[in-house]
Design a protein around this motif. Structure first.
Motif, PDB file in Angstrom:
ATOM      1  N   ARG A 184     -51.616  14.963  70.888  1.00 36.83           N
ATOM      2  CA  ARG A 184     -51.409  14.025  71.990  1.00 36.83           C
ATOM      3  C   ARG A 184     -51.374  14.818  73.289  1.00 36.83           C
ATOM      4  NH1 ARG A 184     -46.573  10.061  70.443  1.00 36.83           N
ATOM      5  NH2 ARG A 184     -47.184   9.227  72.483  1.00 36.83           N
ATOM      6  N   ASN A 185     -51.334  14.123  74.387  1.00 41.89           N
ATOM      7  CA  ASN A 185     -51.581  14.749  75.680  1.00 41.89           C
ATOM      8  C   ASN A 185     -50.288  15.246  76.337  1.00 41.89           C
ATOM      9  OD1 ASN A 185     -53.575  15.574  77.449  1.00 41.89           O
ATOM     10  ND2 ASN A 185     -53.317  13.803  78.793  1.00 41.89           N
ATOM     11  N   TYR A 186     -49.454  15.995  75.595  1.00 41.81           N
ATOM     12  CA  TYR A 186     -48.201  16.480  76.193  1.00 41.81           C
ATOM     13  C   TYR A 186     -47.944  17.941  75.826  1.00 41.81           C
ATOM     14  CZ  TYR A 186     -46.008  15.649  71.574  1.00 41.81           C
ATOM     15  OH  TYR A 186     -45.684  15.664  70.228  1.00 41.81           O
ATOM     16  N   LEU A 188     -44.770  20.634  75.398  1.00 40.20           N
ATOM     17  CA  LEU A 188     -43.447  20.416  74.827  1.00 40.20           C
ATOM     18  C   LEU A 188     -42.531  21.603  75.097  1.00 40.20           C
ATOM     19  CD1 LEU A 188     -41.620  18.686  72.854  1.00 40.20           C
ATOM     20  CD2 LEU A 188     -42.580  20.082  71.006  1.00 40.20           C
ATOM     21  N   ARG A 213     -51.828  14.986  82.038  1.00 46.63           N
ATOM     22  CA  ARG A 213     -51.020  15.397  80.886  1.00 46.63           C
ATOM     23  C   ARG A 213     -49.542  15.189  81.184  1.00 46.63           C
ATOM     24  NH1 ARG A 213     -55.124  18.740  82.084  1.00 46.63           N
ATOM     25  NH2 ARG A 213     -56.786  18.870  80.538  1.00 46.63           N
ATOM     26  N   GLU A 214     -48.727  15.231  80.112  1.00 51.67           N
ATOM     27  CA  GLU A 214     -47.288  15.026  80.258  1.00 51.67           C
ATOM     28  C   GLU A 214     -46.539  16.275  79.815  1.00 51.67           C
ATOM     29  OE1 GLU A 214     -46.265  11.570  77.985  1.00 51.67           O
ATOM     30  OE2 GLU A 214     -47.320  10.195  79.321  1.00 51.67           O
ATOM     31  N   LEU A 215     -45.294  16.369  80.264  1.00 47.92           N
ATOM     32  CA  LEU A 215     -44.381  17.425  79.832  1.00 47.92           C
ATOM     33  C   LEU A 215     -43.153  16.757  79.240  1.00 47.92           C
ATOM     34  CD1 LEU A 215     -43.387  20.365  79.674  1.00 47.92           C
ATOM     35  CD2 LEU A 215     -42.540  20.120  82.023  1.00 47.92           C
ATOM     36  N   TRP A 216     -42.887  17.040  77.968  1.00 46.12           N
ATOM     37  CA  TRP A 216     -41.735  16.484  77.276  1.00 46.12           C
ATOM     38  C   TRP A 216     -40.689  17.576  77.113  1.00 46.12           C
ATOM     39  CZ3 TRP A 216     -43.600  12.936  72.653  1.00 46.12           C
ATOM     40  CH2 TRP A 216     -44.469  11.960  73.151  1.00 46.12           C
ATOM     41  N   ARG A 241     -44.976  11.386  84.156  1.00 49.19           N
ATOM     42  CA  ARG A 241     -45.570  12.514  83.438  1.00 49.19           C
ATOM     43  C   ARG A 241     -44.500  13.480  82.925  1.00 49.19           C
ATOM     44  NH1 ARG A 241     -49.064  15.652  87.102  1.00 49.19           N
ATOM     45  NH2 ARG A 241     -49.707  16.691  85.172  1.00 49.19           N
ATOM     46  N   LEU A 242     -43.295  13.407  83.466  1.00 52.76           N
ATOM     47  CA  LEU A 242     -42.183  14.255  83.043  1.00 52.76           C
ATOM     48  C   LEU A 242     -41.190  13.396  82.269  1.00 52.76           C
ATOM     49  CD1 LEU A 242     -40.712  16.992  83.098  1.00 52.76           C
ATOM     50  CD2 LEU A 242     -39.649  16.271  85.250  1.00 52.76           C
ATOM     51  N   ARG A 243     -40.988  13.742  80.989  1.00 55.06           N
ATOM     52  CA  ARG A 243     -40.113  12.937  80.127  1.00 55.06           C
ATOM     53  C   ARG A 243     -38.968  13.797  79.602  1.00 55.06           C
ATOM     54  NH1 ARG A 243     -43.448   9.748  75.653  1.00 55.06           N
ATOM     55  NH2 ARG A 243     -41.302   9.114  75.231  1.00 55.06           N
ATOM     56  N   ALA A 260     -48.120  18.209  69.869  1.00 50.57           N
ATOM     57  CA  ALA A 260     -48.120  18.742  71.229  1.00 50.57           C
ATOM     58  C   ALA A 260     -49.353  19.597  71.500  1.00 50.57           C
ATOM     59  CB  ALA A 260     -46.861  19.579  71.455  1.00 50.57           C
TER      60      ALA A 260
END
Length: 360
Positions: A184-186, A188, A213-216, A241-243, A260
């Protein structure tokens, strides 16, 4: 009152219902000590091992009160148990042993981070300054989870090298493994938001990576640090985008790692770095620091970056996102690297040390 003799006591008062690093280590190593016939001191059940129940309010789950209660229990109750069972050795999975009671003890030292990154009014920093030096000197032997931690102990406290055995940690190969799930597009991060974990620079680096993209960030809310990190995300315009994710149950981690784009773990200092090993075992590319124990864990199977260089971290994230061939290379290298580590090896080496000290 004299009870059944138990030469070896395993002091597991620190074990918490929500396992983190030290609890994971203890739960994995203890089964490999079965042949030494230890007596487990724990509030939680231990199948196939003799156990003496102790209070359940001594763990990090009770916060500062739990730490203080455990410290008092270690100094005043544990020596009584040692005498009652006519014990000759205590093993503790962290640097906590009875002081001044004549109890022979072995302790595991995971890191000296509270001294490297001291915090004002921190009980943990105070403990490492005032108590840990006595622990390290009075223990009959010390285990360290890496060469980096062993060198830290030797240099900072002038502990003789022959008194220390580095034994690396490991991972659960049945649990942490590739699941074949689509990426997926994150990116980690897994860990606490403490300053030495370098989460602020991770966020700043992510803001430099183009795309959607995201940052988890996984590890739970900490009122000391999380609000500032959330505010930084707002200031940088990261939006959704920031989780920030709360504590993730152990059973959910392989899926989280496996989907990730990469684990981003450029900590300023680690005694070992379990998330790096766990992520590689799940087939996930890893970005981590070029210092402390992290190169010992990652070997040549990760992108090693300067943890103080935001641009360096961002470049590594961008390389994995943009280079279609890099991620498969890191996945293959990581899966090969983790074969060097196993809890069986860690447990056997620990049992050897304890057995020698027991005269077995």
């Amino acid at each position: 009152m004299a009870l059944t003799p138990a030469p070896l006591l395993l002091n597991l008062a620190v074990l918490s219902p929500k396992p983190t690093g030290i609890s994971v280590y203890a739960r994995q190593v203890v089964p490999h000590l079965r042949d030494l016939q230890p007596l487990v001191l724990s509030a939680q059940p231990w199948p196939d091992l003799d156990r003496r129940s102790i209070p359940a309010n001594l763990t990090p789950a009770q916060g500062s009160r739990g730490h203080l209660q455990r410290l008092l229990w270690t100094q005043f109750c544990l020596p009584q148990i040692y005498r009652q069972h006519r014990s000759t050795l205590i093993f503790s999975p962290l640097p906590e042993i009875p002081l001044g009671w004549g109890c022979r003890s072995v302790a595991m030292v995971h890191d000296l981070i509270p001294l490297r990154f001291p915090q004002r009014r921190s009980a943990l920093t105070l403990y490492f300054r005032q108590v840990v030096p006595w622990v390290l000197r009075q223990a009959v032997h010390l285990l360290c989870n890496s060469q980096a931690t062993a060198l830290d102990v030797i240099r900072r406290f002038r502990i003789p090298e022959h008194k220390i055995t580095p034994i690396p940690l490991a991972y659960d190969a049945q649990h942490f493994r590739p699941l074949g799930l689509p990426r997926r597009n994150y990116f980690l991060y897994v860990g606490r938001p403490d300053p030495h974990k370098n989460v602020e620079r991770i966020i700043r680096a992510f803001a430099l990576v183009p795309g959607e993209r995201e940052l988890w960030l996984v590890g739970g809310y900490d009122r000391r640090y999380t609000p500032q990190l959330q505010g930084l995300g707002v200031a940088l315009g990261l939006g959704d985008r920031l989780r920030f994710l709360d504590y993730v149950p152990h059973g959910d981690l392989p899926r989280l790692y496996g989907q990730a784009l990469a684990l981003v773990f450029p900590s300023l200092w680690e005694g070992f770095g379990l998330p790096v090993l766990e992520a590689m075992a799940c087939g996930t590319p890893v970005i981590t620091s070029n210092g402390s124990a992290l190169p010992e864990v990652a070997g040549d199977a990760a992108l090693l970056v300067d943890p103080y260089g935001v641009g360096d971290i961002a470049a590594a994230m961008g390389a994995i996102a943009d280079d279609q061939g890099l991620a498969p290379q890191l996945t293959a290298a990581g899966l090969a690297q983790v074969q060097r580590f196993s809890w069986q090896k860690t447990g056997a080496a620990t049992a050897q040390i304890l057995g020698d000290l027991l005269g077995r």
